[in-house]
Write a protein that holds these residues in place. Structure first.
Motif, PDB file in Angstrom:
ATOM      1  N   LEU A 235      -5.108   3.041   9.300  1.00  0.00           N
ATOM      2  CA  LEU A 235      -5.272   1.743   8.666  1.00  0.00           C
ATOM      3  C   LEU A 235      -6.234   0.913   9.495  1.00  0.00           C
ATOM      4  CD1 LEU A 235      -1.664   0.663   7.623  1.00  0.00           C
ATOM      5  CD2 LEU A 235      -3.590   0.969   6.091  1.00  0.00           C
TER       6      LEU A 235
ATOM      7  N   LEU B  32       3.606   0.580   2.752  1.00  0.00           N
ATOM      8  CA  LEU B  32       3.098  -0.232   3.854  1.00  0.00           C
ATOM      9  C   LEU B  32       3.061  -1.688   3.422  1.00  0.00           C
ATOM     10  CD1 LEU B  32       0.219   2.225   4.730  1.00  0.00           C
ATOM     11  CD2 LEU B  32       2.335   1.931   6.025  1.00  0.00           C
TER      12      LEU B  32
ATOM     13  N   PHE C  31      -6.347  -4.483   4.339  1.00  0.00           N
ATOM     14  CA  PHE C  31      -6.427  -3.260   5.130  1.00  0.00           C
ATOM     15  C   PHE C  31      -7.158  -2.181   4.335  1.00  0.00           C
ATOM     16  CE2 PHE C  31      -3.146  -5.207   7.664  1.00  0.00           C
ATOM     17  CZ  PHE C  31      -3.289  -4.655   8.923  1.00  0.00           C
ATOM     18  N   SER C  32      -7.941  -1.370   5.031  1.00  0.00           N
ATOM     19  CA  SER C  32      -8.536  -0.175   4.448  1.00  0.00           C
ATOM     20  C   SER C  32      -7.745   1.030   4.933  1.00  0.00           C
ATOM     21  CB  SER C  32     -10.004  -0.035   4.877  1.00  0.00           C
ATOM     22  OG  SER C  32     -10.781  -1.096   4.373  1.00  0.00           O
ATOM     23  N   LEU C  33      -7.278   1.870   4.002  1.00  0.00           N
ATOM     24  CA  LEU C  33      -6.542   3.076   4.368  1.00  0.00           C
ATOM     25  C   LEU C  33      -7.504   4.252   4.301  1.00  0.00           C
ATOM     26  CD1 LEU C  33      -2.949   4.052   3.419  1.00  0.00           C
ATOM     27  CD2 LEU C  33      -4.766   5.750   3.284  1.00  0.00           C
TER      28      LEU C  33
ATOM     29  N   ASN D 257      -8.329  -2.881   9.929  1.00  0.00           N
ATOM     30  CA  ASN D 257      -8.397  -4.278   9.569  1.00  0.00           C
ATOM     31  C   ASN D 257      -9.349  -4.981  10.522  1.00  0.00           C
ATOM     32  OD1 ASN D 257      -7.211  -7.175  10.414  1.00  0.00           O
ATOM     33  ND2 ASN D 257      -6.910  -6.870   8.229  1.00  0.00           N
TER      34      ASN D 257
ATOM     35  N   HIS E 236       1.240   5.351   0.372  1.00  0.00           N
ATOM     36  CA  HIS E 236       0.563   6.530   0.909  1.00  0.00           C
ATOM     37  C   HIS E 236       1.490   7.731   0.826  1.00  0.00           C
ATOM     38  CE1 HIS E 236      -2.022   9.071   3.320  1.00  0.00           C
ATOM     39  NE2 HIS E 236      -0.975   9.374   4.062  1.00  0.00           N
TER      40      HIS E 236
ATOM     41  N   GLU F 216      -7.017  -0.781  14.558  1.00  0.00           N
ATOM     42  CA  GLU F 216      -6.832   0.569  14.031  1.00  0.00           C
ATOM     43  C   GLU F 216      -5.375   0.958  14.245  1.00  0.00           C
ATOM     44  OE1 GLU F 216      -9.613   4.204  14.741  1.00  0.00           O
ATOM     45  OE2 GLU F 216      -7.987   4.328  16.210  1.00  0.00           O
TER      46      GLU F 216
ATOM     47  N   ILE G   7       0.856  -1.188   0.000  1.00  0.00           N
ATOM     48  CA  ILE G   7       0.000   0.000   0.000  1.00  0.00           C
ATOM     49  C   ILE G   7       0.891   1.236   0.000  1.00  0.00           C
ATOM     50  CG2 ILE G   7      -1.775   1.301   1.231  1.00  0.00           C
ATOM     51  CD1 ILE G   7      -2.684  -1.324   2.490  1.00  0.00           C
TER      52      ILE G   7
END
Length: 285
Positions: free
Chosen positions: A235, A193, A224-226, A237, A184, A245, A182
């Motif tokens: 992040l 990440l 994972f959701s960013l 999960n 960012h 978190e 990921i």
């Protein structure tokens, strides 16, 4: 898509339908027969000359296709390998012409609109790729780089030319990775990440320097959701009854879910808050 058999030819057909109110069946726009069945999710790409949307796909025989908005096959090429990544586009020559980049377990490919390999591609990877590549476009320099996790526990980084990135050639000791990295960028600094199969999340800078890591994360659900926030990012999960978190500085916070999450999604609602949704059995919460 749908498959059919004619004599000894097993084919796969891509069907595009239009939908709208008052048209329950939709209208058939076109259908195009492939040379073999397909398990590949067709990718929407952009024609760099006209800005029109087109379709890039692959069949199970290793053929790749570029298909026009009207269903015309613009090229077919057999690469003999299964694509395991998304199909992304880069301006390799920096002339506003777009090419297609993707990876198999053994190679990274860059292909032009005629189906020709670009420059010295395909690039043979040093180890078998365990996930799809992550492509990064640096708008300030109009340059591209990409990262590929491999089965030897290393992440390899490359410039668009295939030249190894400093600090990522390779970044060893990250473990086996099953999800793409990921990326960012908060406008001041950027992070890659990396979450490995042992439940360790690592954040690296552009030079491959480890900034922080978090251990003992759930391994069953690795997506994972960013979520961008006023404090950079969060992040999220969800696995089982646990919501994890992780803040931009690597601090983790564990929250309890009232049910075990089988799937999970999150979205930002402001600069500091977010909503999350998860499913359990026949319920969505």
């Amino acid at each position: 898509s749908e498959s059919d058999i004619e004599g000894d030819l097993i084919g796969n057909t891509i069907i595009l339908k239009a939908s709208g109110k008052g048209n329950s069946g939709g209208g058939l726009l076109w259908k195009t027969k492939l040379l073999a069945p397909s398990e590949f999710t067709p990718q929407i790409v952009v024609n760099g000359n006209t800005s029109e949307k087109e379709i890039f796909t692959q069949d199970t025989a290793g053929n790749i296709y570029l298909i026009s908005k009207s269903g015309e096959i613009l090229f077919t090429k057999n690469i003999g390998e299964k694509i395991i990544s998304g199909v992304y586009q880069i301006d390799y020559y920096r002339n506003d012409k777009l090419q297609y980049i993707f990876n198999t377990s053994a190679h990274v490919y860059v292909v032009d609109r005629l189906g020709n390999f670009v420059a010295s591609y395909p690039l043979r990877l040093s180890g078998a790729a365990t996930a799809g590549l992550t492509l990064v476009h640096d708008e300030a320099t109009n340059s591209y780089r990409y990262y590929v996790p491999c089965s030897n526990g290393s992440v390899y980084g490359y410039e668009s030319t295939g030249k190894p990135l400093s600090g990522w050639s390779p970044r060893n000791g990250v473990g086996i990775i099953s999800q793409p990295l990921i990326y960012h960028n908060n406008g001041k600094a950027s992070l890659m990440l990396v979450f490995n199969n042992s439940g360790k999340l690592m954040a690296f800078d552009n030079k491959g320097v480890l900034k922080w890591s978090v251990d003992n994360l759930p391994t069953a659900k690795q997506n994972f959701s960013l979520i961008n926030s006023v404090n950079d990012f969060v992040l999220l999960n969800a696995s089982g009854n646990q919501l994890t978190e992780i803040s931009a500085d690597g601090n983790d916070n564990i929250k309890h879910l009232i049910d075990s999450a089988s799937s999970f999604a999150a979205t930002a609602t402001s600069d500091s808050t977010y909503l999350y949704f998860f499913s359990n059995s026949n319920q969505v919460r």
